[in-house]
Design an enzyme around this catalytic site. Structure first.
Site, mmCIF file in Angstrom:
data_model
loop_
_atom_site.group_PDB
_atom_site.id
_atom_site.type_symbol
_atom_site.label_atom_id
_atom_site.label_comp_id
_atom_site.label_asym_id
_atom_site.label_seq_id
_atom_site.Cartn_x
_atom_site.Cartn_y
_atom_site.Cartn_z
ATOM 1 N N GLY A 96 0.826 -1.214 0.000
ATOM 2 C CA GLY A 96 0.000 0.000 0.000
ATOM 3 C C GLY A 96 0.860 1.263 0.000
ATOM 4 N N GLN A 97 0.177 2.425 -0.013
ATOM 5 C CA GLN A 97 0.901 3.703 -0.026
ATOM 6 C C GLN A 97 1.882 3.812 1.155
ATOM 7 N N ARG A 129 -0.588 -10.622 0.637
ATOM 8 C CA ARG A 129 -1.583 -11.685 0.484
ATOM 9 C C ARG A 129 -1.502 -12.235 -0.928
ATOM 10 N N LEU A 143 -0.093 -2.139 9.010
ATOM 11 C CA LEU A 143 -0.698 -1.151 8.098
ATOM 12 C C LEU A 143 -1.790 -1.766 7.226
ATOM 13 N N GLN A 178 -8.679 -2.956 4.958
ATOM 14 C CA GLN A 178 -9.571 -2.479 3.900
ATOM 15 C C GLN A 178 -9.714 -0.993 4.234
ATOM 16 N N SER A 238 -6.846 5.812 12.840
ATOM 17 C CA SER A 238 -7.257 6.826 11.855
ATOM 18 C C SER A 238 -8.099 7.940 12.468
ATOM 19 N N GLU A 262 -10.576 8.966 11.130
ATOM 20 C CA GLU A 262 -11.974 8.604 10.880
ATOM 21 C C GLU A 262 -12.677 8.188 12.165
ATOM 22 N N TYR A 315 -15.940 1.471 8.341
ATOM 23 C CA TYR A 315 -14.477 1.564 8.426
ATOM 24 C C TYR A 315 -14.064 2.241 9.730
ATOM 25 N N PHE A 348 -9.086 7.528 -3.913
ATOM 26 C CA PHE A 348 -9.160 8.559 -2.872
ATOM 27 C C PHE A 348 -9.214 9.929 -3.551
ATOM 28 N N VAL A 349 -9.870 10.892 -2.882
ATOM 29 C CA VAL A 349 -10.238 12.112 -3.601
ATOM 30 C C VAL A 349 -9.035 12.899 -4.124
ATOM 31 N N ARG A 390 -21.798 10.248 0.637
ATOM 32 C CA ARG A 390 -21.753 9.076 1.526
ATOM 33 C C ARG A 390 -23.007 8.998 2.400
HETATM 34 P P1 NAP Z 1 -3.707 1.226 1.228
HETATM 35 O O1 NAP Z 1 -2.875 1.922 0.229
HETATM 36 O O2 NAP Z 1 -5.140 0.955 0.948
HETATM 37 O O3 NAP Z 1 -2.987 -0.178 1.574
HETATM 38 C C1 NAP Z 1 -3.643 -1.195 2.295
HETATM 39 C C2 NAP Z 1 -2.737 -2.407 2.360
HETATM 40 O O4 NAP Z 1 -3.395 -3.440 3.109
HETATM 41 C C3 NAP Z 1 -2.384 -3.020 1.007
HETATM 42 O O5 NAP Z 1 -1.034 -3.410 1.037
HETATM 43 C C4 NAP Z 1 -3.272 -4.256 0.944
HETATM 44 O O6 NAP Z 1 -2.756 -5.286 0.152
HETATM 45 C C5 NAP Z 1 -3.248 -4.674 2.412
HETATM 46 N N1 NAP Z 1 -4.323 -5.610 2.789
HETATM 47 C C6 NAP Z 1 -5.647 -5.385 2.713
HETATM 48 N N2 NAP Z 1 -6.296 -6.463 3.150
HETATM 49 C C7 NAP Z 1 -5.384 -7.390 3.522
HETATM 50 C C8 NAP Z 1 -5.443 -8.716 4.035
HETATM 51 N N3 NAP Z 1 -6.601 -9.335 4.272
HETATM 52 N N4 NAP Z 1 -4.293 -9.375 4.308
HETATM 53 C C9 NAP Z 1 -3.116 -8.776 4.047
HETATM 54 N N5 NAP Z 1 -2.982 -7.530 3.551
HETATM 55 C C10 NAP Z 1 -4.119 -6.853 3.278
HETATM 56 O O7 NAP Z 1 -3.664 2.018 2.636
HETATM 57 P P2 NAP Z 1 -2.649 3.179 3.133
HETATM 58 O O8 NAP Z 1 -3.182 4.489 2.698
HETATM 59 O O9 NAP Z 1 -1.249 2.778 2.841
HETATM 60 O O10 NAP Z 1 -2.919 3.101 4.708
HETATM 61 C C11 NAP Z 1 -2.166 2.212 5.536
HETATM 62 C C12 NAP Z 1 -2.955 1.974 6.823
HETATM 63 O O11 NAP Z 1 -3.176 3.216 7.507
HETATM 64 C C13 NAP Z 1 -4.341 1.375 6.643
HETATM 65 O O12 NAP Z 1 -4.592 0.547 7.753
HETATM 66 C C14 NAP Z 1 -5.277 2.568 6.675
HETATM 67 O O13 NAP Z 1 -6.550 2.177 7.076
HETATM 68 C C15 NAP Z 1 -4.569 3.425 7.706
HETATM 69 N N6 NAP Z 1 -4.752 4.870 7.595
HETATM 70 C C16 NAP Z 1 -4.504 5.511 6.407
HETATM 71 C C17 NAP Z 1 -4.608 6.890 6.347
HETATM 72 C C18 NAP Z 1 -4.327 7.633 5.080
HETATM 73 O O14 NAP Z 1 -4.714 8.820 4.987
HETATM 74 N N7 NAP Z 1 -3.620 7.050 4.115
HETATM 75 C C19 NAP Z 1 -4.955 7.625 7.501
HETATM 76 C C20 NAP Z 1 -5.170 6.932 8.698
HETATM 77 C C21 NAP Z 1 -5.040 5.553 8.732
HETATM 78 P P3 NAP Z 1 -3.124 -5.461 -1.432
HETATM 79 O O15 NAP Z 1 -2.064 -4.685 -2.177
HETATM 80 O O16 NAP Z 1 -3.022 -6.924 -1.610
HETATM 81 O O17 NAP Z 1 -4.508 -4.911 -1.644
HETATM 82 O O1 F7E Z 2 -12.344 11.269 1.015
HETATM 83 C C1 F7E Z 2 -14.885 13.661 -0.205
HETATM 84 C C2 F7E Z 2 -15.369 12.511 0.675
HETATM 85 O O2 F7E Z 2 -11.889 8.973 0.155
HETATM 86 C C3 F7E Z 2 -12.054 12.526 1.566
HETATM 87 C C4 F7E Z 2 -8.559 6.970 3.988
HETATM 88 O O3 F7E Z 2 -7.164 6.900 3.823
HETATM 89 O O4 F7E Z 2 -8.383 9.050 5.163
HETATM 90 C C5 F7E Z 2 -9.001 8.418 4.053
HETATM 91 O O5 F7E Z 2 -10.414 8.445 4.191
HETATM 92 C C6 F7E Z 2 -13.279 13.443 1.458
HETATM 93 C C7 F7E Z 2 -14.574 12.797 1.954
HETATM 94 O O6 F7E Z 2 -10.624 9.865 2.172
HETATM 95 C C8 F7E Z 2 -15.118 12.495 -3.627
HETATM 96 O O7 F7E Z 2 -16.778 12.553 0.830
HETATM 97 C C9 F7E Z 2 -15.730 14.245 -2.509
HETATM 98 O O8 F7E Z 2 -15.285 13.711 2.746
HETATM 99 O O9 F7E Z 2 -10.079 10.739 -0.035
HETATM 100 P P1 F7E Z 2 -11.189 10.158 0.733
HETATM 101 P P2 F7E Z 2 -11.316 9.616 3.588
HETATM 102 O O10 F7E Z 2 -12.672 9.057 3.445
HETATM 103 O O11 F7E Z 2 -11.147 10.859 4.391
HETATM 104 C C10 F7E Z 2 -8.698 8.471 6.433
HETATM 105 C C11 F7E Z 2 -7.932 9.234 7.500
HETATM 106 C C12 F7E Z 2 -8.493 7.007 6.474
HETATM 107 O O12 F7E Z 2 -8.168 6.443 7.509
HETATM 108 C C13 F7E Z 2 -8.939 6.236 5.274
HETATM 109 O O13 F7E Z 2 -8.311 4.943 5.236
HETATM 110 O O14 F7E Z 2 -13.495 13.744 0.090
HETATM 111 N N1 F7E Z 2 -15.076 13.403 -1.631
HETATM 112 N N2 F7E Z 2 -15.774 13.704 -3.725
HETATM 113 C C14 F7E Z 2 -14.700 12.316 -2.309
HETATM 114 N N3 F7E Z 2 -14.022 11.231 -1.903
HETATM 115 C C15 F7E Z 2 -13.738 10.268 -2.837
HETATM 116 N N4 F7E Z 2 -13.038 9.174 -2.477
HETATM 117 N N5 F7E Z 2 -14.159 10.398 -4.146
HETATM 118 C C16 F7E Z 2 -14.842 11.486 -4.602
HETATM 119 O O15 F7E Z 2 -15.231 11.586 -5.760
#
Ligand code: NAP
Ligand code: F7E
Length: 327
Positions: A12-13, A34, A79, A82, A124, A126, A148, A187-188, A277
C-alpha cells in the site's frame, strides 16, 4: 545487531514509504503480502530486491503466527486494512474482519510468539467522525461515521488493551489523511490530480466528484511514516495524533490542482449526488502537540506543495503512458 521490521500492508501507499524509510535506517525489512492471481507490487518495485516478502493474510490466524515465528521481528507495523471508506458500506463484514479483527490476530501472534516485539497500529482520524471538539487530540472522544471508522475504533482499543493486559509495547498512531503520488486513485486527492493531468493532456474532459465542501487535515505520507517509527523508539508505548493542524476543503484541492496547470476547474468539475456518503464527516483537523513535544515530530510538506507534487507526478506519469502508447 541488525534490527528487523515486519510491515503488513507493504504493497500500500504507507507500506512503500515506510519500507523505504526503514531500509534507509539499516533495518532488515520483511513484508506480509496476500496471495493474488496478479501481484500488486508496483509501489515497491524499486525496493523489491532489498525486501523479504512473505505470504500471509489478516484473515488467517495461523499464517500470521507462522510468519512472526519465522521472521522474529523486533518491530511490527500493522498497516494492512480495507482502507477505502465507501467500500466499508458495501462490505461491512469484510471490513470488520480485516480492519478490526485483523488487529487482534496480529496482537495475538505477537503475544504468543514474543511479547518484546514492538507493535504499531495504523489508527485513523476517521474514528473522530462527527467531531466532539476542534482540533481533535488524543483525549477527544470517538464518533465514527462509517463501518471503516467503527472497525478502526475497535483496532485502536484492542491495541490499548493488549498494552494494558499483557504489557505489549503497542502504540496506536491516530493519523489524519496523508497523501502522495502513491495514493490509490479512488481517494479524492489522487482522483483529482490524476484527472487534472489527463484533462491537461487532452485525454479526459470531466471530473465527477461528490461532496466538495468536506474538509480534511491533509499531510504528506512521507512525513507520516517517520512518526510511526518514532513511536516505536520511545521508552514507553503510547498513542499519538499525527496531523498538520490545518484543514482545507475538497474544493480548495480542486482549485489549487487545476490552477497549477492553468485550467479553470469550473469548466471541468461536476458534482454527482451518487458519490455522497450515507453518513459524511464534514470536517477534521488534528492537534499533534503531543507528537511535536514527545516525538519531536513535525510535518515538512505544506498543503500547496503537496498538491503541486501530486499534480506534477501525475503529469509525468500520464505523459509517459501516452508516449508508450504512441510508440
Ligand atoms: P492502502 O494503500 O489501501 O494499503 C492497504 C494495504 O493493506 C495493502 O497493502 C493491501 O494489500 C493490504 N491488505 C488489505 N487487506 C489485507 C489482508 N486481508 N491481508 C493482508 N494484507 C491486506 O492504505 P494506506 O493508505 O497505505 O494506509 C495504511 C494503513 O493506515 C491502513 O490501515 C489505513 O486504514 C490506515 N490509515 C490511512 C490513512 C491515510 O490517509 N492514508 C490515515 C489513517 C489511517 P493489497 O495490495 O493486496 O490490496
Ligand atoms: O475522502 C470527499 C469525501 O476517500 C475525503 C482513507 O485513507 O483518510 C481516508 O479516508 C473526502 C470525503 O478519504 C469524492 O466525501 C468528494 O469527505 O479521499 P477520501 P477519507 O474518506 O477521508 C482516512 C484518515 C483514512 O483512515 C482512510 O483509510 O473527500 N469526496 N468527492 C470524495 N471522496 C472520494 N473518495 N471520491 C470522490 O469523488
Amino acid at each position: 545487531m541488525t534490527r528487523k521490521a515486519l510491515i503488513t500492508g507493504i504493497t500500500g501507499q504507507d507500506g512503500a514509504f515506510l519500507a523505504e524509510f526503514l531500509l534507509g535506517k539499516g533495518y532488515e525489512v520483511h513484508g506480509m503480502v496476500r496471495r493474488a492471481s496478479t501481484e500488486s507490487f508496483e509501489r515497491i518495485a524499486s525496493l523489491r530486491d532489498r525486501l523479504i516478502l512473505h505470504q500471509a493474510d489478516l484473515l488467517d490466524q495461523l499464517s500470521i503466527i507462522t510468519l512472526i515465528s519465522q521472521v522474529r521481528p523486533h518491530e511490527v507495523y500493522n498497516l494492512a486494512a480495507q482502507s477505502f471508506v465507501p467500500t466499508s458500506w458495501l462490505q461491512p463484514l469484510l471490513t470488520g474482519e480485516f480492519t478490526a479483527l485483523g488487529v487482534t490476530r496480529m496482537l495475538e501472534a505477537v503475544r504468543l510468539v514474543d511479547r518484546d516485539i514492538r507493535f504499531y497500529q495504523a489508527s485513523s482520524s476517521e474514528m473522530f467522525g462527527k467531531v466532539r471538539q476542534e482540533p481533535q487530540n488524543e483525549q477527544t472522544s470517538f464518533w465514527p461515521r462509517s463501518p471503516y471508522g467503527v472497525a478502526k475504533v475497535y483496532g485502536h482499543w484492542i491495541t490499548v488493551n493488549y498494552r494494558e493486559s499483557y504489557n505489549v509495547f503497542a502504540c496506536s498512531g491516530i493519523l489524519f489523511n496523508h497523501e502522495s503520488p502513491l495514493r490509490g486513485k479512488e481517494f479524492v486527492t489522487r482522483k483529482i490530480t490524476d484527472a487534472v493531468a489527463r484533462i491537461k493532456l487532452g485525454v479526459q474532459d470531466k471530473l465527477v466528484l461528490g461532496n466538495l465542501e468536506a474538509m480534511r487535515d491533509w499531510g504528506f505520507a512521507g512525513d507520516y511514516v517517520k512518526a510511526m517509527w518514532l513511536m516505536l523508539q520511545q521508552d514507553e508505548p503510547d498513542d499519538y495524533v499525527i496531523a498538520t493542524g490545518e484543514k482545507h476543503s475538497v474544493r480548495e484541492w480542486v482549485e489549487l490542482a487545476f490552477g497549477h496547470v492553468d485550467l479553470d476547474w469550473r469548466e471541468h468539475v461536476q458534482s454527482d449526488p451518487k458519490l455522497l456518503r450515507p453518513a459524511e464527516i464534514n470536517t477534521l483537523r488534528g492537534d499533534a502537540t503531543k507528537a511535536r513535544t514527545i516525538l519531536q515530530w513535525q510535518p515538512e510538506v505544506a498543503f500547496p506543495e503537496l498538491v503541486r507534487m501530486m499534480v506534477d507526478a501525475d503529469l509525468q506519469r500520464v505523459r509517459r503512458e501516452l508516449a508508450d502508447r504512441d510508440r
